[in-house]
Design a protein around this motif. Structure first.
Motif, PDB file in Angstrom:
ATOM      1  N   GLY A   1       0.789  -1.213   0.000  1.00  0.00           N
ATOM      2  CA  GLY A   1       0.000   0.000   0.000  1.00  0.00           C
ATOM      3  C   GLY A   1       0.821   1.262   0.000  1.00  0.00           C
ATOM      4  N   VAL A   2       0.101   2.350   0.280  1.00  0.00           N
ATOM      5  CA  VAL A   2       0.694   3.685   0.281  1.00  0.00           C
ATOM      6  C   VAL A   2       0.196   4.440   1.508  1.00  0.00           C
ATOM      7  N   HIS A   3       1.075   5.267   2.054  1.00  0.00           N
ATOM      8  CA  HIS A   3       0.709   6.148   3.167  1.00  0.00           C
ATOM      9  C   HIS A   3       0.661   7.565   2.609  1.00  0.00           C
ATOM     10  N   LEU A   4      -0.510   8.164   2.655  1.00  0.00           N
ATOM     11  CA  LEU A   4      -0.704   9.492   2.076  1.00  0.00           C
ATOM     12  C   LEU A   4      -0.798  10.567   3.159  1.00  0.00           C
ATOM     13  N   PRO A   5      -0.246  11.746   2.886  1.00  0.00           N
ATOM     14  CA  PRO A   5      -0.440  12.870   3.811  1.00  0.00           C
ATOM     15  C   PRO A   5      -1.877  13.380   3.693  1.00  0.00           C
ATOM     16  N   SER A   6      -2.329  14.117   4.698  1.00  0.00           N
ATOM     17  CA  SER A   6      -3.708  14.633   4.675  1.00  0.00           C
ATOM     18  C   SER A   6      -3.946  15.596   3.518  1.00  0.00           C
ATOM     19  N   SER A   7      -2.864  16.146   2.976  1.00  0.00           N
ATOM     20  CA  SER A   7      -3.000  17.054   1.815  1.00  0.00           C
ATOM     21  C   SER A   7      -3.250  16.289   0.513  1.00  0.00           C
ATOM     22  N   ALA A   8      -3.233  14.949   0.567  1.00  0.00           N
ATOM     23  CA  ALA A   8      -3.393  14.141  -0.655  1.00  0.00           C
ATOM     24  C   ALA A   8      -4.634  13.251  -0.602  1.00  0.00           C
ATOM     25  N   LEU A   9      -5.683  13.714   0.065  1.00  0.00           N
ATOM     26  CA  LEU A   9      -6.917  12.927   0.158  1.00  0.00           C
ATOM     27  C   LEU A   9      -7.492  12.604  -1.223  1.00  0.00           C
ATOM     28  N   ASN A  10      -7.224  13.481  -2.185  1.00  0.00           N
ATOM     29  CA  ASN A  10      -7.724  13.270  -3.555  1.00  0.00           C
ATOM     30  C   ASN A  10      -7.049  12.079  -4.247  1.00  0.00           C
ATOM     31  N   MET A  11      -5.975  11.536  -3.688  1.00  0.00           N
ATOM     32  CA  MET A  11      -5.272  10.396  -4.300  1.00  0.00           C
ATOM     33  C   MET A  11      -5.782   9.041  -3.789  1.00  0.00           C
ATOM     34  N   ILE A  12      -6.597   9.050  -2.757  1.00  0.00           N
ATOM     35  CA  ILE A  12      -7.053   7.787  -2.163  1.00  0.00           C
ATOM     36  C   ILE A  12      -7.712   6.890  -3.197  1.00  0.00           C
ATOM     37  N   GLU A  13      -8.675   7.424  -3.918  1.00  0.00           N
ATOM     38  CA  GLU A  13      -9.432   6.608  -4.877  1.00  0.00           C
ATOM     39  C   GLU A  13      -8.546   6.086  -6.009  1.00  0.00           C
ATOM     40  N   LYS A  14      -7.561   6.875  -6.432  1.00  0.00           N
ATOM     41  CA  LYS A  14      -6.627   6.431  -7.480  1.00  0.00           C
ATOM     42  C   LYS A  14      -5.799   5.255  -6.985  1.00  0.00           C
ATOM     43  N   ALA A  15      -5.311   5.353  -5.755  1.00  0.00           N
ATOM     44  CA  ALA A  15      -4.510   4.270  -5.172  1.00  0.00           C
ATOM     45  C   ALA A  15      -5.364   3.017  -4.971  1.00  0.00           C
ATOM     46  N   LYS A  16      -6.587   3.193  -4.481  1.00  0.00           N
ATOM     47  CA  LYS A  16      -7.490   2.062  -4.266  1.00  0.00           C
ATOM     48  C   LYS A  16      -7.834   1.370  -5.585  1.00  0.00           C
ATOM     49  N   ALA A  17      -7.979   2.152  -6.657  1.00  0.00           N
ATOM     50  CA  ALA A  17      -8.287   1.592  -7.974  1.00  0.00           C
ATOM     51  C   ALA A  17      -7.173   0.663  -8.473  1.00  0.00           C
ATOM     52  N   LEU A  18      -5.961   0.868  -7.970  1.00  0.00           N
ATOM     53  CA  LEU A  18      -4.831   0.012  -8.334  1.00  0.00           C
ATOM     54  C   LEU A  18      -4.715  -1.209  -7.415  1.00  0.00           C
ATOM     55  N   GLY A  19      -5.628  -1.315  -6.461  1.00  0.00           N
ATOM     56  CA  GLY A  19      -5.616  -2.451  -5.550  1.00  0.00           C
ATOM     57  C   GLY A  19      -4.724  -2.267  -4.334  1.00  0.00           C
ATOM     58  N   LEU A  20      -4.291  -1.050  -4.098  1.00  0.00           N
ATOM     59  CA  LEU A  20      -3.425  -0.775  -2.951  1.00  0.00           C
ATOM     60  C   LEU A  20      -4.237  -0.508  -1.690  1.00  0.00           C
ATOM     61  N   GLU A  21      -3.674  -0.858  -0.551  1.00  0.00           N
ATOM     62  CA  GLU A  21      -4.231  -0.432   0.717  1.00  0.00           C
ATOM     63  C   GLU A  21      -3.766   1.004   0.939  1.00  0.00           C
ATOM     64  N   VAL A  22      -4.576   1.785   1.638  1.00  0.00           N
ATOM     65  CA  VAL A  22      -4.245   3.196   1.857  1.00  0.00           C
ATOM     66  C   VAL A  22      -4.371   3.557   3.330  1.00  0.00           C
ATOM     67  N   ILE A  23      -3.294   4.146   3.851  1.00  0.00           N
ATOM     68  CA  ILE A  23      -3.299   4.734   5.192  1.00  0.00           C
ATOM     69  C   ILE A  23      -3.101   6.234   4.991  1.00  0.00           C
ATOM     70  N   VAL A  24      -3.878   7.050   5.698  1.00  0.00           N
ATOM     71  CA  VAL A  24      -3.800   8.505   5.546  1.00  0.00           C
ATOM     72  C   VAL A  24      -3.444   9.156   6.883  1.00  0.00           C
ATOM     73  N   SER A  25      -2.513  10.098   6.848  1.00  0.00           N
ATOM     74  CA  SER A  25      -2.188  10.896   8.039  1.00  0.00           C
ATOM     75  C   SER A  25      -3.314  11.887   8.284  1.00  0.00           C
ATOM     76  N   THR A  26      -3.847  11.895   9.501  1.00  0.00           N
ATOM     77  CA  THR A  26      -4.928  12.835   9.828  1.00  0.00           C
ATOM     78  C   THR A  26      -4.671  13.483  11.185  1.00  0.00           C
ATOM     79  N   HIS A  27      -5.318  14.644  11.364  1.00  0.00           N
ATOM     80  CA  HIS A  27      -5.163  15.413  12.596  1.00  0.00           C
ATOM     81  C   HIS A  27      -6.500  15.931  13.116  1.00  0.00           C
ATOM     82  N   THR A  28      -7.575  15.743  12.314  1.00  0.00           N
ATOM     83  CA  THR A  28      -8.909  16.215  12.694  1.00  0.00           C
ATOM     84  C   THR A  28      -9.963  15.180  12.305  1.00  0.00           C
ATOM     85  N   LEU A  29     -11.122  15.257  12.943  1.00  0.00           N
ATOM     86  CA  LEU A  29     -12.233  14.368  12.603  1.00  0.00           C
ATOM     87  C   LEU A  29     -12.682  14.598  11.161  1.00  0.00           C
TER      88      LEU A  29
END
Length: 185
Positions: free
Chosen positions: A81-109
């Protein structure tokens, strides 16, 4: 049992491939993390380093390997998978479409809700404890409050440097803990 997530940092591992691999293999053997994120934002040789890490067999049935930010490289190298910064939330779906697991750095609800809506598999929530250059710690109470409100796996992150911190995070019910310094000798 709480899951462990090792995040590398060139400050402790260097960016020199052979030294990096030696240190990472030692730390992996000693701590047996469930997840490893190859994080080196300044390394112009990141691709070569990532290839070397994959070829060294860091990723196995016990340990998942994630690259930081570069989901195309993670896909090309066969990483989990890939670990994305919170500034890259728009990349989640692209990474998921490739079959990758995604972890995202977050600081707020709000960031967590957005990451979850876009299909993230897990998030890191930070900083929990005092961490150099990361602002005021959110604390265990806030971690529990957030963890109780979300449906996505949550890794506590930030200032987790000893077993006492790990047990404190485990006591609030999070899926896992992520750290750089906990895994350093």
């Amino acid at each position: 049992m709480i899951k462990s997530y090792l995040i590398t940092d060139p400050l402790f591992y260097t960016s020199k491939t052979q030294v990096f691999l030696q240190k990472l293999l030692h730390v992996k053997h000693k701590h047996q993390p469930h997840y490893i994120c190859l994080r080196d934002k300044q390394n112009v040789e990141y691709t070569a380093l990532a290839k070397a890490v994959v070829e060294a067999g860091i990723q196995d049935t016990h340990t998942k390997l994630y690259l930081h930010t570069d989901f195309m490289l993670a896909y090309e190298l066969g990483c989990d998978g890939v670990h994305l910064p919170s500034s890259a939330l728009n990349m989640i779906e692209k990474a998921k479409a490739l079959g990758l697991e995604v972890i995202v750095s977050t600081h707020t609800l709000e960031e967590i809700n957005e990451a979850e809506k876009k299909g993230a598999d897990a998030i890191t929530f930070s900083p929990i404890f005092e961490t150099p250059n990361k602002g005021k710690p959110l604390g265990l109470e806030k971690l529990k409050e957030i963890n109780d409100k979300i449906g996505v796996k949550c890794f506590a992150l930030g200032g987790i440097i000893n077993e006492e911190h790990v047990k404190a995070c485990e006591s609030v019910g999070v899926y896992g803990f992520a750290s750089i310094r906990f895994f350093i000798d």
